[in-house]
Design an enzyme around this catalytic site. Structure first.
Site, PDB file in Angstrom:
ATOM      1  N   CYS A 166       0.884  -1.507   0.437  1.00  8.53           N
ATOM      2  CA  CYS A 166       0.022   0.135  -0.042  1.00  8.53           C
ATOM      3  C   CYS A 166       0.738   0.939  -0.030  1.00  8.53           C
ATOM      4  O   CYS A 166       1.622   1.581  -1.605  1.00  8.53           O
ATOM      5  CB  CYS A 166      -1.071   0.186   1.564  1.00  8.53           C
ATOM      6  SG  CYS A 166      -2.025   1.104   1.246  1.00  8.53           S
ATOM      7  N   HIS A 183      -3.095  -4.932   1.460  1.00  9.31           N
ATOM      8  CA  HIS A 183      -2.697  -5.157   2.992  1.00  9.31           C
ATOM      9  C   HIS A 183      -2.226  -6.575   3.507  1.00  9.31           C
ATOM     10  O   HIS A 183      -3.922  -6.920   4.079  1.00  9.31           O
ATOM     11  CB  HIS A 183      -3.348  -4.664   3.850  1.00  9.31           C
ATOM     12  CG  HIS A 183      -3.148  -2.847   4.098  1.00  9.31           C
ATOM     13  ND1 HIS A 183      -2.149  -2.502   4.165  1.00  9.31           N
ATOM     14  CD2 HIS A 183      -3.705  -2.174   3.746  1.00  9.31           C
ATOM     15  CE1 HIS A 183      -2.252  -1.024   4.204  1.00  9.31           C
ATOM     16  NE2 HIS A 183      -3.082  -0.636   4.287  1.00  9.31           N
ATOM     17  N   GLU A 238      -0.639  -8.323   5.294  1.00 11.57           N
ATOM     18  CA  GLU A 238      -0.208  -8.247   6.830  1.00 11.57           C
ATOM     19  C   GLU A 238      -1.679  -8.298   8.122  1.00 11.57           C
ATOM     20  O   GLU A 238      -1.695  -8.149   9.200  1.00 11.57           O
ATOM     21  CB  GLU A 238       0.679  -7.014   6.783  1.00 11.57           C
ATOM     22  CG  GLU A 238       0.353  -5.456   7.286  1.00 11.57           C
ATOM     23  CD  GLU A 238      -0.030  -4.659   6.088  1.00 11.57           C
ATOM     24  OE1 GLU A 238      -0.009  -5.486   4.940  1.00 11.57           O
ATOM     25  OE2 GLU A 238      -0.034  -3.351   5.678  1.00 11.57           O
TER      26      GLU A 238
END
Lengths: 294, 202
Positions: free
Chosen positions: B79, B170, B172
């Site tokens: 991002c 994302h 994560e």
């Protein structure tokens, strides 16, 4: 297949703010200063908390023209405040496309019994809390981000410290509790049993928690990070100081490098006067914004 | 053990650290230039790219990060990290690190109310990958040497170019370590350039 407004999307947006500073602004010019200084988001409002405190009267959602002006001025996320329980203000802000709504005790509450059912909205919400019971109830209603309340518009860090320490101490207690103690804790704290189980499992709150309400200097911001905040909101502290641009930059840097004390010394040098600030004892019970929300 | 840094000036640092550890590598939280030398690879996390850039400048990290990239050390940007890697950013005169031959558009899927989750088909990853897009950028155009690994709705959202990997979304936030594993494979298999140490041994 794509899905909007999920918990992951709403909470994830707050995760991206971590380690950052969210600044109160009242016009496009201030928003640009905040963005240039490295703010991770701005909060568009009509009056900063210290002016609300000084001028009195009912504080409401900002004129949409101001919010729009701020949204057009910057590329970072724009947050805006709605009154506690004011469904229509919140829906108006959502319709305008603001990135986050603060259901905020800084404004005069519209409902003294019920908060918004934030789960119903696509836009995410941040709410204030002073303890884990308030945190649990706001998350239960659908808040995707928290901020400890402090006492807004005072430039006095003492309440912010009190609230962050309180929340973190309660989280530690819950993590240390046996499973069989959680139900009684849930009753005593006014938090749901499911919420406490989640906190125990994660070892932390399930959403990002910033500190707010009284941060006036780079050292104040670093202190809140030291105490475990995920980031900071700075309201009156920046644009009520003598040199807003320098204060803004210094607070951003001190937040990112909160344990680099030599750097914080350098950042704090010759900054000029911070906002004057208020002693808590001079604020009557009725004027304490932190008491608003239930 | 591989040492992978996460640039920790602002943003979703903890989540990347956990993903690196879940893949069996050592994670290093990076706040200054001195820490770069010991790293095998570096993650530029999600966050706010403009805020990160200010902090990169003030920590005097821009040149050291560019040198890290020029030494062909692997970088993975998610991002905001993708925006930092890009050679060009639509509507802006200057790039940040400018090391990956792509042009990105910021916030190109809309504001936060338009942020979304979707399952992606990624080249080289078998099952669909759950992805979270938050005020996400996308890759508008990519140079010849850039390998497009995933498109969503006709937009490039994941690409690789030499030692650089970048995505709009994302990974994560979903706890799925497969994309981090793909990056670690890149780190492990990269061909080492001859270093001074090599020459001195000959």
């Amino acid at each position: 297949m794509s899905e909007k407004g999920t918990d992951r999307v709403k909470r994830g947006m707050a995760e991206m703010q971590k380690g950052g500073v969210i600044m109160d602004v009242v016009n496009a010019e201030q928003a640009k200063i905040a963005e240039a200084a490295g703010a991770t988001a701005v909060m568009a409002l009509e009056r900063v908390p210290s002016d609300i405190r000084k001028e009195g009267g009912v504080a409401r959602m900002a004129d949409p023209r101001i919010t729009e002006e701020v949204m057009n001025a910057v590329s970072i996320p724009v947050m805006a405040k709605a009154r506690i329980g004011h469904i229509t203000e919140a829906r108006v802000l959502e319709a305008m496309g603001v990135d986050y709504i603060d259901e905020s005790e800084v404004l005069t509450p519209a409902d003294e019994e019920f908060h918004l059912l934030k789960n119903d909205y696509t836009v995410p919400f941040v709410c204030g809390c002073r303890n884990i019971g308030e945190a649990a109830r706001r998350i239960g209603e659908g808040a995707s981000m928290l901020r400890t309340k402090g006492e807004p518009g005072t430039g006095n860090i003492v309440e912010a410290v009190r609230h962050l320490r309180q929340v973190n101490a309660e989280v530690r207690n819950i993590v240390a509790m046996g499973e069989d103690e959680l139900m009684t804790a849930a009753r005593d704290l006014g938090a749901s049993y499911e919420f406490l189980k989640e906190v125990k499992l994660l070892g932390r709150l399930p959403v990002v928690n910033f500190a707010a309400g009284g941060i006036a200097t780079p050292a104040d911001a670093a202190l809140m990070m030291e105490l475990g905040a995920d980031g900071v909101f700075v309201g009156s502290g920046i644009f009520k100081s003598d040199q807003p641009e320098r204060f803004a930059r210094a607070i951003v840097e001190a937040t990112a490098h909160y344990q680099d004390y030599a750097l914080i010394a350098k950042l704090s040098k010759d900054l000029g006067p911070a906002m004057k600030g208020l002693e808590m004892a001079t604020i009557g019970a009725a004027d304490r914004m932190q008491e608003r929300s239930w | 053990m591989m040492k992978i840094g996460v640039l920790a000036l602002q943003g979703a640092v903890r989540e990347h650290v956990q993903a690196i550890q879940a893949c069996g590598a050592e994670a290093v939280v990076v706040k200054n230039a001195g820490q770069l030398a010991e790293l095998d690879g570096l993650v530029l996390p999600g966050g706010e790219s403009t805020a990160m850039r200010r902090l990169i400048d003030r920590a005097e990290l821009l040149e050291p990060l560019k040198q890290f990239a020029q030494a062909e050390k692997p970088l993975f940007g998610t991002c905001a990290g993708l925006v930092l890697l890009a050679k060009a950013i639509e509507g802006q005169d200057a790039s940040h690190l400018g090391v990956m031959d792509i042009t990105v558009a910021r916030n190109s899927f809309g504001r936060q109310v338009d942020s979304f989750e979707a399952d992606l088909d990624i080249m080289g990853i078998e099952e669909p990958f759950p992805a979270v897009f938050i005020r996400a950028p996308h890759i508008v155009s990519a140079g010849e040497d850039v390998e497009v690994l995933c498109e969503y709705g006709g937009r490039i959202v994941l690409a690789r170019s030499g030692p650089f990997l970048g995505c709009s979304f994302h990974p994560e936030l979903t706890g799925d370590p497969r994309l981090m594993q793909l990056f670690l494979n890149m780190v492990e298999n990269r061909e080492l350039l001859p270093t001074e140490a090599h020459y001195s041994r000959i």
